[in-house]
Write a protein that holds these residues in place. Structure first.
Motif, PDB file in Angstrom:
ATOM      1  N   ASN A  40       0.875  -1.172   0.000  1.00 52.87           N
ATOM      2  CA  ASN A  40       0.000   0.000   0.000  1.00 52.87           C
ATOM      3  C   ASN A  40       0.911   1.220   0.000  1.00 52.87           C
ATOM      4  O   ASN A  40       2.120   1.081  -0.145  1.00 52.87           O
ATOM      5  CB  ASN A  40      -1.004  -0.023   1.166  1.00 52.87           C
ATOM      6  CG  ASN A  40      -0.344  -0.016   2.522  1.00 52.87           C
ATOM      7  OD1 ASN A  40       0.722   0.550   2.724  1.00 52.87           O
ATOM      8  ND2 ASN A  40      -0.975  -0.664   3.484  1.00 52.87           N
ATOM      9  N   SER A  41       0.374   2.389   0.152  1.00 55.32           N
ATOM     10  CA  SER A  41       1.204   3.591   0.061  1.00 55.32           C
ATOM     11  C   SER A  41       2.195   3.718   1.214  1.00 55.32           C
ATOM     12  O   SER A  41       3.168   4.458   1.117  1.00 55.32           O
ATOM     13  CB  SER A  41       0.325   4.841  -0.009  1.00 55.32           C
ATOM     14  OG  SER A  41      -0.466   4.936   1.159  1.00 55.32           O
ATOM     15  N   ASP A  42       1.965   2.979   2.300  1.00 54.67           N
ATOM     16  CA  ASP A  42       2.837   3.073   3.472  1.00 54.67           C
ATOM     17  C   ASP A  42       3.933   2.024   3.537  1.00 54.67           C
ATOM     18  O   ASP A  42       5.000   2.284   4.065  1.00 54.67           O
ATOM     19  CB  ASP A  42       2.011   2.961   4.760  1.00 54.67           C
ATOM     20  CG  ASP A  42       1.068   4.125   4.949  1.00 54.67           C
ATOM     21  OD1 ASP A  42       1.434   5.245   4.547  1.00 54.67           O
ATOM     22  OD2 ASP A  42      -0.024   3.909   5.495  1.00 54.67           O
ATOM     23  N   CYS A  43       3.643   0.818   3.046  1.00 56.61           N
ATOM     24  CA  CYS A  43       4.609  -0.258   3.259  1.00 56.61           C
ATOM     25  C   CYS A  43       4.391  -1.442   2.332  1.00 56.61           C
ATOM     26  O   CYS A  43       3.338  -1.577   1.713  1.00 56.61           O
ATOM     27  CB  CYS A  43       4.543  -0.748   4.706  1.00 56.61           C
ATOM     28  SG  CYS A  43       2.951  -1.481   5.162  1.00 56.61           S
ATOM     29  N   VAL A  68       3.403  -4.993   2.254  1.00 58.14           N
ATOM     30  CA  VAL A  68       2.572  -5.757   3.173  1.00 58.14           C
ATOM     31  C   VAL A  68       2.977  -7.225   3.200  1.00 58.14           C
ATOM     32  O   VAL A  68       3.011  -7.857   4.250  1.00 58.14           O
ATOM     33  CB  VAL A  68       1.075  -5.622   2.805  1.00 58.14           C
ATOM     34  CG1 VAL A  68       0.206  -6.495   3.673  1.00 58.14           C
ATOM     35  CG2 VAL A  68       0.632  -4.168   2.891  1.00 58.14           C
ATOM     36  N   SER A 108      -5.627  -4.885  10.022  1.00 59.38           N
ATOM     37  CA  SER A 108      -5.395  -3.461  10.183  1.00 59.38           C
ATOM     38  C   SER A 108      -5.578  -2.739   8.852  1.00 59.38           C
ATOM     39  O   SER A 108      -5.129  -3.217   7.813  1.00 59.38           O
ATOM     40  CB  SER A 108      -3.970  -3.247  10.695  1.00 59.38           C
ATOM     41  OG  SER A 108      -3.594  -1.902  10.580  1.00 59.38           O
ATOM     42  N   GLN A 109      -6.216  -1.607   8.888  1.00 58.21           N
ATOM     43  CA  GLN A 109      -6.362  -0.793   7.681  1.00 58.21           C
ATOM     44  C   GLN A 109      -4.984  -0.375   7.176  1.00 58.21           C
ATOM     45  O   GLN A 109      -4.766  -0.268   5.975  1.00 58.21           O
ATOM     46  CB  GLN A 109      -7.230   0.433   7.991  1.00 58.21           C
ATOM     47  CG  GLN A 109      -7.785   1.129   6.786  1.00 58.21           C
ATOM     48  CD  GLN A 109      -8.702   0.250   5.932  1.00 58.21           C
ATOM     49  OE1 GLN A 109      -9.165  -0.811   6.328  1.00 58.21           O
ATOM     50  NE2 GLN A 109      -8.962   0.702   4.730  1.00 58.21           N
ATOM     51  N   HIS A 110      -4.042  -0.208   8.093  1.00 66.49           N
ATOM     52  CA  HIS A 110      -2.671   0.150   7.737  1.00 66.49           C
ATOM     53  C   HIS A 110      -2.025  -0.930   6.864  1.00 66.49           C
ATOM     54  O   HIS A 110      -1.176  -0.641   6.034  1.00 66.49           O
ATOM     55  CB  HIS A 110      -1.849   0.361   9.009  1.00 66.49           C
ATOM     56  CG  HIS A 110      -0.382   0.514   8.773  1.00 66.49           C
ATOM     57  ND1 HIS A 110       0.173   1.652   8.229  1.00 66.49           N
ATOM     58  CD2 HIS A 110       0.653  -0.341   8.979  1.00 66.49           C
ATOM     59  CE1 HIS A 110       1.480   1.490   8.117  1.00 66.49           C
ATOM     60  NE2 HIS A 110       1.799   0.298   8.564  1.00 66.49           N
ATOM     61  N   LEU A 111      -2.437  -2.185   7.048  1.00 67.74           N
ATOM     62  CA  LEU A 111      -1.852  -3.296   6.301  1.00 67.74           C
ATOM     63  C   LEU A 111      -2.697  -3.733   5.112  1.00 67.74           C
ATOM     64  O   LEU A 111      -2.377  -4.725   4.462  1.00 67.74           O
ATOM     65  CB  LEU A 111      -1.612  -4.485   7.238  1.00 67.74           C
ATOM     66  CG  LEU A 111      -0.593  -4.247   8.340  1.00 67.74           C
ATOM     67  CD1 LEU A 111      -0.486  -5.468   9.240  1.00 67.74           C
ATOM     68  CD2 LEU A 111       0.767  -3.884   7.767  1.00 67.74           C
ATOM     69  N   GLN A 112      -3.751  -3.039   4.818  1.00 69.32           N
ATOM     70  CA  GLN A 112      -4.619  -3.383   3.695  1.00 69.32           C
ATOM     71  C   GLN A 112      -3.889  -3.108   2.378  1.00 69.32           C
ATOM     72  O   GLN A 112      -3.538  -1.976   2.095  1.00 69.32           O
ATOM     73  CB  GLN A 112      -5.914  -2.562   3.761  1.00 69.32           C
ATOM     74  CG  GLN A 112      -6.959  -2.962   2.753  1.00 69.32           C
ATOM     75  CD  GLN A 112      -7.531  -4.333   3.025  1.00 69.32           C
ATOM     76  OE1 GLN A 112      -7.736  -4.712   4.157  1.00 69.32           O
ATOM     77  NE2 GLN A 112      -7.779  -5.074   1.982  1.00 69.32           N
TER      78      GLN A 112
END
Length: 96
Positions: free
Chosen positions: A48-51, A53, A76-80
């Protein structure tokens, strides 16, 4: 360092999770997987845009991505994941 400089430095860093030489990444949707992911041996990544996954390897990249798209429940939404990339390679090279 002042807050403005920190923000500028952060914005200047752009990560590319794409592995293909042309920098191509595709949306993590069933349609994009069917259209772009090959049914061949290789490695693949979900991001995703952060990492990044997930990184995996499979005898059939397309099948593995479809399985993740339909079965994986990211807590987690962070890991979607929102995208995928891949690199075809021979079975004996996948794990390395």
């Amino acid at each position: 360092m002042n807050p403005t400089a920190a923000n500028i430095d952060k914005e200047a860093v752009r990560w590319s999770w794409c592995w293909l030489p042309d920098g191509r990444c595709d949306s993590f949707t069933k349609g994009a997987i069917l259209l772009f992911a090959p049914p061949t041996s290789g490695i693949y990544g979900l991001f995703n845009s952060d990492c990044q996954v997930f990184i995996g390897e499979s005898a059939n990249i397309q099948e593995a991505l479809l399985r993740h798209e339909s079965e994986t429940d990211f807590q987690s939404q962070h890991l979607q994941p929102t995208g995928f990339t891949f690199e075809p390679c021979a079975a004996e090279l996948r794990k390395s």
